[in-house]
Motif scaffolding. Structure first.
Motif, mmCIF file in Angstrom:
data_model
loop_
_atom_site.group_PDB
_atom_site.id
_atom_site.type_symbol
_atom_site.label_atom_id
_atom_site.label_comp_id
_atom_site.label_asym_id
_atom_site.label_seq_id
_atom_site.Cartn_x
_atom_site.Cartn_y
_atom_site.Cartn_z
ATOM 1 N N PRO A 189 1.017 -4.831 -9.396
ATOM 2 C CA PRO A 189 1.809 -3.927 -10.241
ATOM 3 C C PRO A 189 3.281 -4.347 -10.256
ATOM 4 O O PRO A 189 3.788 -4.939 -9.300
ATOM 5 N N ASP A 190 3.964 -4.031 -11.352
ATOM 6 C CA ASP A 190 5.380 -4.393 -11.476
ATOM 7 C C ASP A 190 6.225 -3.794 -10.356
ATOM 8 O O ASP A 190 7.188 -4.398 -9.895
ATOM 9 N N ASN A 191 5.840 -2.600 -9.912
ATOM 10 C CA ASN A 191 6.623 -1.913 -8.875
ATOM 11 C C ASN A 191 6.014 -2.080 -7.478
ATOM 12 O O ASN A 191 6.267 -1.275 -6.581
ATOM 13 N N PHE A 192 5.204 -3.147 -7.297
ATOM 14 C CA PHE A 192 4.535 -3.328 -6.004
ATOM 15 C C PHE A 192 5.546 -3.573 -4.896
ATOM 16 O O PHE A 192 6.490 -4.356 -5.039
ATOM 17 N N SER A 193 5.331 -2.893 -3.764
ATOM 18 C CA SER A 193 6.171 -3.067 -2.573
ATOM 19 C C SER A 193 5.259 -3.302 -1.374
ATOM 20 O O SER A 193 4.409 -2.464 -1.067
ATOM 21 N N TRP A 194 5.415 -4.449 -0.723
ATOM 22 C CA TRP A 194 4.589 -4.762 0.444
ATOM 23 C C TRP A 194 4.788 -3.736 1.556
ATOM 24 O O TRP A 194 3.829 -3.289 2.172
ATOM 25 N N SER A 195 6.024 -3.343 1.812
ATOM 26 C CA SER A 195 6.298 -2.387 2.897
ATOM 27 C C SER A 195 5.642 -1.036 2.615
ATOM 28 O O SER A 195 5.105 -0.392 3.523
ATOM 29 N N LYS A 196 5.659 -0.600 1.340
ATOM 30 C CA LYS A 196 4.998 0.664 0.995
ATOM 31 C C LYS A 196 3.489 0.540 1.180
ATOM 32 O O LYS A 196 2.831 1.475 1.650
ATOM 33 N N HIS A 197 2.951 -0.614 0.811
ATOM 34 C CA HIS A 197 1.517 -0.850 0.982
ATOM 35 C C HIS A 197 1.138 -0.803 2.465
ATOM 36 O O HIS A 197 0.133 -0.183 2.842
ATOM 37 N N VAL A 198 1.936 -1.442 3.305
ATOM 38 C CA VAL A 198 1.675 -1.446 4.746
ATOM 39 C C VAL A 198 1.711 -0.021 5.295
ATOM 40 O O VAL A 198 0.844 0.388 6.083
#
Length: 506
Positions: A189-198
């Protein structure tokens, strides 16, 4: 002089305490191989006291094989005159093998003559077992059909990958270890954040995801990823099981194609029957109207003759009237197939319809009970309440007839969101799902594919049941509501019908 002797005794005591504190086996031998100093761990290993060890050689303490092994390494240290490293093993008091990592060093006198050796042996049995277990698990993981990865949550870099992951992507292990998860995933996604995913994985403990992975040659393939967050010895890891679902996707597409084909064939079949049935039903209704009118007039005429209700002629007329009413019900079912059977949609309260219809259908004196499991705040749907009642009625009657000796009917209603992963031949979106289950005789595998065909029935033909139209009517009604009806059944276990109606979006 006394003070020096006292100091020497104290130092000997300190040295003895120090040696006994060490959990490794420590010993000193003279040039003839006699044990002159041993620590407590040595005593525990051989099961002897210090007084029974000092002055004795290994042949007098150990089994022959171990004694020879020790003597061989001792001679090598004396010959080479330097520290050597060995791995040794022996059988402990409990009969199990014990492995040691041993270091032996020569001891010299003031003239650089070797007068003995000092040895330190560390028990590495558990360490060796751990290495064997790790190697075993590594071999098992490399033999699996799924890819296994371990990722550093802080950097998103790969820490470990198995052989399957390398072969799936076409990269070497060394290449993958220089990459991040985001380098492999083809669609983010355009707004993908690895830290949020973690953080999301950490909070939930694990997540099941569908993704698209990119190979080294640029091609992509669909995957399912089961990722779990782990904390081991104060270190964080994300462990993923990655499954290539290319074949599953192809099978799903083929099933959807076949389902659409079957749906179209069923619709064409029902439409054809509907056109015929509609014309026949209207003509038949006209005939029935005349017959019922004549019966009514005949009964009115006879009533003026003051005949008893037990009169044989009146009984026959009443039976004929009942038969005509059943025939009118049949024509009503036939009309549902026809173009005139289109639903008159309005917002309905499904919970009330289910409870009302079921209570009317189940006989009060039967051995059958009903259990309801209806979710609060069900989605609103636009539907023809009379037709939906007809569906519920038919399915409940079907359940009752499947349990001649009594049983339990379960009626469930819930909100669902259909997606492409559900493999249902309906549009994605919100639906109200109703399930009606019985614990009756079930439907055989050979019949379940034909259960919605018009005039197919596994029941006896007769005036009251077995007309073979009930489930076909249900299918037609739900289809015209842009919904779906399915069945799950197992012989001797029971049957569950599910129907889905699209939620009102207005």
């Amino acid at each position: 002089m006394k003070n020096e002797k006292k100091s020497q005794i104290e130092m000997d005591i300190y040295h003895k305490i120090l040696l006994d504190t060490i959990r490794d086996v420590v010993y000193f031998k003279d040039a003839q191989g006699r044990n002159l100093v041993v620590n407590k761990t040595f005593e525990e290993l051989v099961g002897l006291k210090e007084r029974d060890i000092i002055g004795k050689t290994d042949e007098q303490i150990f089994p022959p094989d171990l004694a020879e092994c020790c003597n061989f390494s001792d001679r090598e240290v004396f010959e080479k005159g330097r520290t050597l490293h060995y791995e040794e093993d022996c059988v402990g008091k409990d009969g199990k093998r014990i492995f040691f990592d041993t270091v032996k060093s020569p001891v010299y006198d003031e003239h650089r003559n070797i007068i003995g050796l000092v040895g330190v042996s560390r028990n590495i049995t558990e360490y060796r077992q751990t290495l064997e277990d790790l190697q075993l698990f590594k071999n098992i993981i490399n033999q699996t059909n799924d890819a296994v990865v371990i990722v550093d949550p802080g950097t998103s870099r790969f820490i470990y990958v198995n052989d399957k992951y390398c072969s799936n992507l076409g990269y070497t292990r060394k290449e993958i270890f220089n990459m991040k998860v985001t380098d492999i995933e083809a669609i983010l996604p355009d707004n993908f954040s690895w830290s949020k995913h973690v953080n999301e994985v950490r909070e939930k403990g694990y997540m099941l995801l569908e993704g698209l992975h990119k190979r080294k040659d640029g091609t992509t393939f669909p995957v399912w990823v089961n990722v779990k967050f782990l904390n081991i010895m104060e270190n964080n890891y994300m462990v993923g099981i990655v499954r290539d679902i290319t074949d599953w996707k192809k099978m799903q597409d083929e099933m959807q194609r076949l389902n659409k084909k079957n749906e179209l064939q069923m619709k064409q079949k029902l439409d054809s029957i509907g056109i015929l049935a509609g014309g026949i039903a209207h003509d038949f209704n006209n005939i029935l109207t005349v017959i019922l009118g004549n019966i009514f007039l005949s009964k009115m005429y006879l009533s003026k003759k003051n005949l008893s209700s037990e009169d044989e002629v009146l009984k026959k007329l009443t039976q004929s009237e009942d038969a005509c009413m059943q025939a009118k019900e049949l024509t009503g079912m036939l009309i549902t197939f026809a173009r005139g059977g289109e639903p008159a949609k309005e917002l309905i309260a499904m919970s009330g319809i289910l409870k009302e219809t079921v209570s009317l259908v189940i006989p009060s004196d039967s051995e059958i009970t009903c259990e309801f499991a209806i979710t609060d705040n069900l989605y609103q749907v636009k539907a023809d309440s009379l037709q939906i009642k007809q569906v519920v009625r038919s399915l409940v009657i079907n359940a009752i007839e499947a349990m001649p000796n009594g049983g339990i009917i379960k009626v469930m209603a819930e909100n669902i969101t259909a997606s492409k992963n559900d493999n249902l031949p309906i549009k994605e979106g919100k639906y109200l799902k109703v399930s009606i289950s019985d614990n009756g005789i079930g439907i055989s595998e050979e019949n379940i594919s034909k259960i919605f065909d018009p005039y197919f029935s596994t029941k006896d033909r007769g005036a009251q049941k077995g007309m073979g139209l009930g489930l076909s009517i249900c299918y037609s009604i739900i289809n015209r509501h842009e919904g779906l009806i399915t069945v799950d059944s197992k012989t001797g276990v029971g049957t569950t019908f599910h129907f889905y109606l699209p939620a009102n979006s207005e």
